[in-house]
Design an enzyme around this catalytic site. Structure first.
Site, PDB file in Angstrom:
ATOM      1  CG  ASP A 272      -6.002 -10.036   0.288  1.00 30.51           C
ATOM      2  OD1 ASP A 272      -7.346 -10.187  -0.018  1.00 30.51           O
ATOM      3  OD2 ASP A 272      -6.115 -10.618   1.268  1.00 30.51           O
TER       4      ASP A 272
ATOM      5  CD  GLU B 295     -10.188  -6.651  -0.868  1.00 30.75           C
ATOM      6  OE1 GLU B 295     -11.573  -7.951  -0.691  1.00 30.75           O
ATOM      7  OE2 GLU B 295      -9.370  -7.374  -0.158  1.00 30.75           O
TER       8      GLU B 295
HETATM    9  C1  NOJ Z   1      -9.840 -10.809   0.414  1.00 32.46           C
HETATM   10  C2  NOJ Z   1      -9.281 -11.598  -1.303  1.00 32.46           C
HETATM   11  O1  NOJ Z   1     -10.363 -11.025  -1.692  1.00 32.46           O
HETATM   12  C3  NOJ Z   1     -10.436 -13.198  -0.579  1.00 32.46           C
HETATM   13  O2  NOJ Z   1     -10.249 -13.810  -1.440  1.00 32.46           O
HETATM   14  C4  NOJ Z   1      -9.814 -14.232   0.944  1.00 32.46           C
HETATM   15  O3  NOJ Z   1     -10.471 -14.313   1.369  1.00 32.46           O
HETATM   16  C5  NOJ Z   1      -9.250 -12.360   1.977  1.00 32.46           C
HETATM   17  N1  NOJ Z   1      -8.696 -11.224   1.448  1.00 32.46           N
HETATM   18  C6  NOJ Z   1      -8.149 -13.026   2.783  1.00 32.46           C
HETATM   19  O4  NOJ Z   1      -7.457 -12.544   2.147  1.00 32.46           O
END
Ligand code: NOJ
Length: 555
Positions: free
Chosen positions: A220, A273
């Site tokens: 993440d 990500e």
């Molecule tokens: C990216 C995640 O995909 C999202 O759903 C989340 O709100 C944020 N990061 C914070 O963790």
């Protein structure tokens, strides 16, 4: 279906690692399948649908957070990284899922959230209870406020969900104290990655899940972990990177993580990500001793426009070639408007103007046609591909959720301006003609946690689409099966063919060719080709607007 042990033997005879060309299915556990009837999707539900995923033809599942969490941000606020939330099941069930997946030839990637935890995490509770300057507080970013009485946040950073990125603390008597940093919701305090104890803890968490057989981790907000020294204001901060992200120190963390997963048997993988627009900065995360793969968001953000898509594809291929990493192709996920809806709008650009995107007219037939063509496009491109749960059914964004049912923290944090991401997280329709369309099994009869499935999803259930000629699901199944069988697909080269400006036309090894018509008029299909698959009806020898085909050269 080949078991993973047999696949590993094949791989050791010289083929590429599986993740260079994998099809990976994203499970958002709350909304995938409810196995016990309490209205919330769970591990039992995922286990019951493994045969469905096998039949779909994916290689792996990525499971969004399933850990102990107060669900202030849909599970991205973790209170215990080593256990499953009771609403989702138990650790033993998670272990069983990983093992059953392996038996069926499905790998499991879990979600790792290292930038922040939940404000209910025991270490953060201890930090709140401890004094300023204590070792407990040094695990997070606590600072005194600015201005008289320390009433102003320590710097000007804004949280991604709206408002200041700082929350003031209060002691047991309610006296205001230090502030702590949260780049997302206040319930998600950011870890201090300059602290060796944080690093050691996450190495241990990695090992915990690797020891349970997971095949990889989705990371993440990969670029957020390390902050610029001194936490300077962003106003007047010149040049790149922003002070809260993409700092040099983050790469050292990923090099150490890579050494850990490489010390385990099998081919385990990271997927980053990374919302990074600069291709060179992006590629740095994918250097050979760092992360193997990352989501390719420029494709998701581009309009349904041939020139723009061609540019994104070229930029993607060249940025990944810099470091020898395989590209990935993503059309939707749990944070973005479902692409049937995006592509059904006159302006198809995915934008971050989340307030503005709501309520704009959508032509779902048009969006569906384009989504079908986009699936064949992404399945044919070099590298890996992601399918977000419900993409395969052709689900659209649910935009008419009553405000009082909205759960996404962005709704409140933005002062009720941004209606948030609930519309792509609606529980899946599995069967039947009445809501909740088979979402829940088991003894309970609670309604789904987000009880807003459109009645029209009766035609979009997995059961209704299964075996129905021309359905979205059957297109995905056939496309993924052919993709797996076709040696020229997945990782490897592609070559553009000369084409009209509104047509994407490229070949892959073995005589394979993909054509997508994004123009207003039909275009001629080439001769001496066998038709392998079409995203929609063809018009004799013509490829209609918003349609894709897969062909094989016959001469
Ligand atoms: C990216 C995640 O995909 C999202 O759903 C989340 O709100 C944020 N990061 C914070 O963790």
């Amino acid at each position: 279906m080949t078991k993973l042990t047999e696949q590993a033997t094949e791989q050791s005879t010289g083929s590429q690692p599986w993740w260079r060309g994998a099809a990976i299915f994203q499970v958002y556990p709350r909304s995938f399948m409810d196995g016990d009837g309490d209205g919330t999707g769970d591990v039992a539900g995922i286990r019951s649908r493994l045969p469905y995923l096998v039949e779909l033809g994916v290689d792996a599942l990525w499971i969004s957070p399933w850990y102990v969490s107060p669900l202030a941000d849909g599970g991205y606020d973790i209170a215990d990284y080593r256990d499953i939330d009771p609403a989702f099941g138990t650790l033993a069930e998670a272990e069983a899922l990983i093992a059953e997946g392996h038996e069926l030839g499905l790998r499991t990637i879990v979600d790792l959230v290292p930038n922040h935890c939940s404000d209910q995490h025991p270490w953060f509770r201890a930090a709140l209870a401890a004094a300023p300057g204590s070792p407990e507080r040094a695990l997070f970013h606590f600072r005194p406020g600015r201005g008289p009485g320390g009433d102003l946040p320590p710097n000007d950073w804004q949280a991604h969900f709206g408002g200041s990125a700082w929350q003031r603390t209060a002691d047991a008597e309610g006296r205001p104290g230090e502030w702590y940093l949260h780049m997302f919701a206040p319930e998600q305090p950011d870890w201090n990655w300059d602290n060796p104890a944080v690093r050691a803890e996450f190495e241990s968490i990695l090992r915990f899940w690797l020891d349970r057989g997971v095949d990889g981790f989705r990371i993440d907000v990969t670029d957020h972990l390390v902050k610029e020294q001194g936490l300077p204001d962003s106003a007047g901060h010149h040049g790149r990177p922003d002070p809260w992200r993409d700092q040099e120190g983050v790469h050292e963390i990923y090099r150490s993580w890579r050494a850990i997963i490489d010390s385990y048997p099998g081919e385990r993988v990271f997927v980053a990500e990374l919302w990074e627009n600069n291709p060179a900065r992006f590629a740095r995360y994918l250097r050979p001793d760092e992360l193997q793969t990352a989501f390719n968001f420029p494709l998701l953000k581009s309009a349904w426009d041939a020139a723009e898509l061609r540019d994104v594809i070229d930029d993607t291929l060249s940025s990944h070639a810099l470091v020898g990493a395989p590209p990935t192709w993503v059309l939707s996920n749990h944070d973005t408007t479902r692409h049937v809806t995006r592509y059904g709008r006159a302006d198809t650009t995915y934008d971050f103007d989340r307030a503005g995107r709501f309520g704009r007219p959508v032509d779902l037939d048009l969006g569906t046609r384009r989504a079908r063509a986009a699936a064949l496009l992404t399945f044919a491109l070099p590298g890996g591909v992601y399918v977000y749960q419900g993409d395969e059914l052709g689900l659209w964004e649910v935009e008419d959720i009553p405000d009082e049912l909205r759960q996404d923290p962005t709704w409140v944090r933005s002062g009720h301006v941004d209606r948030g991401r609930d519309g792509c997280r609606v529980p899946l329709p599995w069967s039947g003609t009445e809501r909740p369309f088979g979402f829940s099994a088991g003894d309970g009869d609670a309604p789904p946690w987000l009880d807003v499935q459109p009645a029209a999803w009766k035609d979009r259930t997995a059961a209704a689409e299964s075996g129905a000629p021309g359905s979205h699901l059957e297109l995905y199944r056939t496309g993924l099966r052919l993709r797996r069988a076709e040696p020229g697909l997945g990782d490897g080269p592609m070559e553009w063919q000369p084409s009209a400006p509104d047509v994407l036309d490229f070949t892959r090894p073995g005589g394979f060719r993909c054509m997508v018509n994004l123009g207003a008029t039909p275009v001629a299909l080439p001769g001496q080709s066998e038709l392998l698959l079409a995203s929609g009806p063809l018009d004799g020898g013509l490829l209609p607007t918003d349609t894709a085909v897969w062909l094989r050269r016959t001469e």
